[in-house]
Design a protein around this motif. Structure first.
Motif, short mmCIF file in Angstrom:
data_model
loop_
_atom_site.label_atom_id
_atom_site.label_comp_id
_atom_site.label_asym_id
_atom_site.label_seq_id
_atom_site.Cartn_x
_atom_site.Cartn_y
_atom_site.Cartn_z
N VAL A 189 0.81 -1.35 -0.12
CA VAL A 189 -0.07 -0.02 -0.01
C VAL A 189 1.08 1.26 0.02
O VAL A 189 0.68 2.17 -0.70
CB VAL A 189 -0.81 0.06 1.33
N TYR A 221 1.84 12.30 -4.60
CA TYR A 221 0.37 12.00 -4.68
C TYR A 221 -0.35 12.45 -3.42
O TYR A 221 0.09 12.60 -2.21
CB TYR A 221 0.14 10.55 -4.46
N LYS A 222 -1.59 13.27 -3.61
CA LYS A 222 -2.39 13.88 -2.77
C LYS A 222 -2.70 12.74 -1.59
O LYS A 222 -2.47 13.39 -0.34
CB LYS A 222 -3.73 14.46 -3.18
N VAL A 223 -3.21 11.75 -1.74
CA VAL A 223 -3.32 10.97 -0.69
C VAL A 223 -2.48 10.60 0.32
O VAL A 223 -2.74 10.44 1.57
CB VAL A 223 -4.29 9.47 -1.43
N PHE A 224 -1.24 10.47 -0.36
CA PHE A 224 -0.09 10.30 0.67
C PHE A 224 0.37 11.31 1.54
O PHE A 224 0.93 11.38 2.84
CB PHE A 224 0.89 9.58 0.17
N PHE A 262 -6.80 1.91 0.73
CA PHE A 262 -7.81 2.28 -0.89
C PHE A 262 -8.76 1.20 -0.61
O PHE A 262 -9.58 1.35 -1.53
CB PHE A 262 -6.70 1.65 -1.68
N LEU A 273 -14.93 7.33 -2.02
CA LEU A 273 -14.24 8.61 -2.23
C LEU A 273 -15.05 9.94 -1.67
O LEU A 273 -16.37 9.71 -1.79
CB LEU A 273 -14.26 8.92 -3.74
N ASN A 276 -12.38 13.12 -4.24
CA ASN A 276 -11.30 12.39 -4.85
C ASN A 276 -10.36 11.89 -3.86
O ASN A 276 -9.23 11.32 -4.42
CB ASN A 276 -10.57 13.08 -5.99
N LEU A 277 -10.48 11.45 -2.71
CA LEU A 277 -9.73 10.99 -1.74
C LEU A 277 -10.32 10.07 -1.02
O LEU A 277 -11.52 9.95 -0.73
CB LEU A 277 -9.14 11.81 -0.63
N PRO A 278 -9.53 8.74 -0.87
CA PRO A 278 -10.09 7.76 -0.08
C PRO A 278 -10.13 8.09 1.47
O PRO A 278 -9.58 9.05 1.72
CB PRO A 278 -9.15 6.61 -0.33
N ASP B 118 -5.80 12.19 -7.32
CA ASP B 118 -4.81 11.51 -7.81
C ASP B 118 -5.07 10.53 -9.09
O ASP B 118 -4.34 9.76 -9.45
CB ASP B 118 -4.35 10.39 -6.80
N PHE B 119 -6.28 10.86 -9.51
CA PHE B 119 -6.74 10.34 -10.86
C PHE B 119 -6.36 10.94 -11.90
O PHE B 119 -6.15 12.28 -12.26
CB PHE B 119 -8.52 10.25 -10.88
N MET B 149 -7.02 -4.03 -4.55
CA MET B 149 -7.17 -2.96 -3.43
C MET B 149 -7.97 -1.75 -3.81
O MET B 149 -8.75 -1.31 -3.01
CB MET B 149 -5.91 -2.51 -2.73
N CYS B 150 -7.85 -1.58 -4.97
CA CYS B 150 -8.43 -0.14 -5.28
C CYS B 150 -9.48 -0.17 -6.47
O CYS B 150 -10.18 0.84 -6.90
CB CYS B 150 -7.57 0.94 -5.65
N LEU B 153 -12.86 1.53 -5.34
CA LEU B 153 -12.61 2.94 -5.54
C LEU B 153 -12.86 3.31 -6.87
O LEU B 153 -13.57 4.44 -7.22
CB LEU B 153 -11.36 3.20 -4.75
N GLU B 156 -16.45 3.21 -8.24
CA GLU B 156 -17.30 4.36 -7.66
C GLU B 156 -16.69 5.61 -8.43
O GLU B 156 -17.66 6.41 -8.82
CB GLU B 156 -16.83 4.53 -6.32
#
Lengths: 295, 213
Positions: A189, A221-224, A262, A273, A276-278, B118-119, B149-150, B153, B156
């Motif tokens: 991950v 990456y935004k998520v990290f 994720f 989402l 746009n973030l988990p 992030d897409f 895993m994703c 996501l 969706e």
């Protein structure tokens, strides 16, 4: 009343003596070896002098403790009593008295408040431990200090965490000897770079597995980046100066919950989402996933 | 490089540019920013009869990996993927006497590219020798490398802007690779899968969706 004041005076006196003697100790320590220690066996003389001073301090401390134990704590807030009528005094030269009285009343009130706080704090962080074990043969458990720990202890901690989770791989490097920087790969991950300062976590950066492993650049990456932010919050939350190893362990437990970063939907909105973030937040107790906006 | 899902978007009596415009508007309304264009192309070569059992080589390029050439060799029983650098194009030209280009099979998917969080989203118009064939929507979730895993996501996200025409199950190619680490060749395999379907069909493909019960 007179007796109380007498006791208070003697207690204050003993505090004064203690302070002056502690000062002498520090003076002697800061001066080091002096000419009057003579030429030969000057070290021994100096040590003797220091011992003598420390014994005096010890005795003084005992005196302070005794005299303080004799004091009776005031039952409650002070009552101004009849002196409140001083505000209605008409005579010119006595009018000033009231102002002074109010000031000193405020002062005593503050002292009361502060000493109550100090009393609470000291009661919960008792330093009796150090006294009790003086001279006893019972081995005392080594108190883990935060900043200056032997590298082996940190090493043990890291290996024990490594064993705790099967899907976590830890690689450690030691750019500065007692302060390791570890890379924690959480399954497939993410990867975190954690810098230690002694037994405390100093810095955390979370990145993608494919990204470089230096401590300074943040993830692209935004998520990290968001997870890094949350890790800093958790790092502060779990920080505990008294039990640093427990803090690291709890942090790692919490951090391990990101294995589902994720795949787990938000506990509140049951969606994956949000903007746009988990779900990038994990509850500090229940470790349940939440979006930043849903927690 | 993250997990990429490729899905076909139904045409339903509209022209290619119209659909691209509708989808671009939708994705921009969600907060995406346009990030240039992209192109995936595919050329197919077949071995000459002199080599015996006929084999097919698909040579693909992807503008995301501009220095790489992807080649997929179909032997009839299995597909052998090959990831090479740009020189492979010259090599295949030298092999013209063994592998000949199949007529009218040059396929490409190109169109605008968007970034949102992030897409990254690519809306491709598929043309086979400049005949419009259909629309392919590519969605890449960059931070994650394991499809299993994703997948939920990404699904969706795709349903968010494709509506009910978004995918409901992982692409056939990925289904038995869900636990493996995703790599650019997997994207190429998905493109080839779709290109093959387009080549077999005539005219703009009408995607038949299963009726919802």
């Amino acid at each position: 009343m007179d007796r109380d004041i007498e006791q208070l005076n003697s207690a204050l006196n003993s505090v004064k003596i203690l302070r002056s003697n502690v000062r002498r100790v520090f003076e002697s320590v800061s001066n080091g070896l002096r000419a009057d220690h003579g030429e030969e066996i000057k070290e021994n003389r100096y040590i003797l002098e220091l011992q003598e001073l420390l014994t005096t301090v010890n005795n003084n401390l005992r005196d302070v403790e005794n005299s303080v134990a004799n004091l009776t704590p005031p039952p409650g807030a002070f009552n101004l009593g009849n002196t409140t009528y001083l505000s209605q005094e008409t005579t010119q030269d006595r009018q000033q008295l009231y102002g002074q009285l109010v000031n000193s009343y405020k002062w005593t009130d503050k002292i009361r408040e502060y000493s109550a706080l100090a009393g609470n704090i000291l009661a919960s962080n008792s330093f009796n431990k150090t006294y009790k074990t003086f001279g006893t043969t019972k081995r005392r458990k080594t108190q883990t200090s935060n900043h200056n720990v032997p590298p082996e202890i940190i090493e043990n901690l890291i290996t024990s965490i490594d064993r705790l989770f099967s899907d976590v791989t830890i690689t450690a490097s030691r750019p500065f000897v007692p302060n390791p920087v570890i890379q924690v790969a959480l399954g497939r991950v993410l990867r975190a770079v954690i810098a230690f300062k002694g037994l405390m976590i100093e810095w955390v950066v979370v990145k993608a597995l494919s990204e470089g492993s230096d401590v300074w650049t943040e993830s692209r990456y935004k998520v990290f980046r968001k997870v890094t932010e949350n890790c800093h919050a958790a790092m502060c939350h779990f920080h505990s100066p008294l039990m640093p190893d427990l803090a690291v362990r709890s942090f790692m437990h919490w951090f391990h919950s990101y294995i589902t970063l994720f795949s787990a939907p938000c506990k509140r909105c049951s969606k994956h989402l949000h903007s746009n973030l988990p779900p990038t937040w994990r509850d500090l107790r229940s470790l349940e996933p939440y979006h930043e906006e849903c927690k | 490089m993250g997990v990429t899902i490729l899905a076909q978007f139904p045409v339903e009596n509209k022209t290619g540019p119209q659909i691209i415009e509708v989808l671009s508007k939708r994705i921009c309304a969600l907060g995406a920013t346009p990030q240039g264009q992209f192109l995936v192309d595919c050329e197919t070569f077949t071995s000459v009869p002199a080599l015996g059992h006929q084999r097919t080589v698909h040579v693909l390029h992807n503008s995301e990996q501009p220095a790489t050439v992807f080649a997929l060799l179909e032997t009839g029983t299995k597909t052998i993927p090959l990831v090479t650098d740009g020189l492979f194009d010259l090599l295949i030209m030298k092999m013209i006497s063994f592998y000949q280009s199949k007529k009218h099979t040059k396929t490409e998917s190109k169109g605008p590219r968007f970034e949102i969080g992030d897409f990254s989203v690519k809306l491709g118009t598929v043309n086979i020798t400049s005949n419009f064939k259909g629309i392919l929507v590519e969605v890449e979730y960059k931070p994650c490398v394991v499809p299993a895993m994703c997948w939920d996501l990404i699904m969706e996200f795709m349903q968010g802007f494709l509506g009910s025409s978004g995918p409901t199950a992982p692409p056939a190619f990925l289904q038995n690779r869900m636990q493996e680490i995703y790599s650019p060749i997997d994207t190429i395999q998905q493109y080839l899968e779709h290109f093959t379907i387009f080549r077999k069909s005539t005219g703009p493909t009408m995607v038949m969706r299963p009726q919802q019960p």
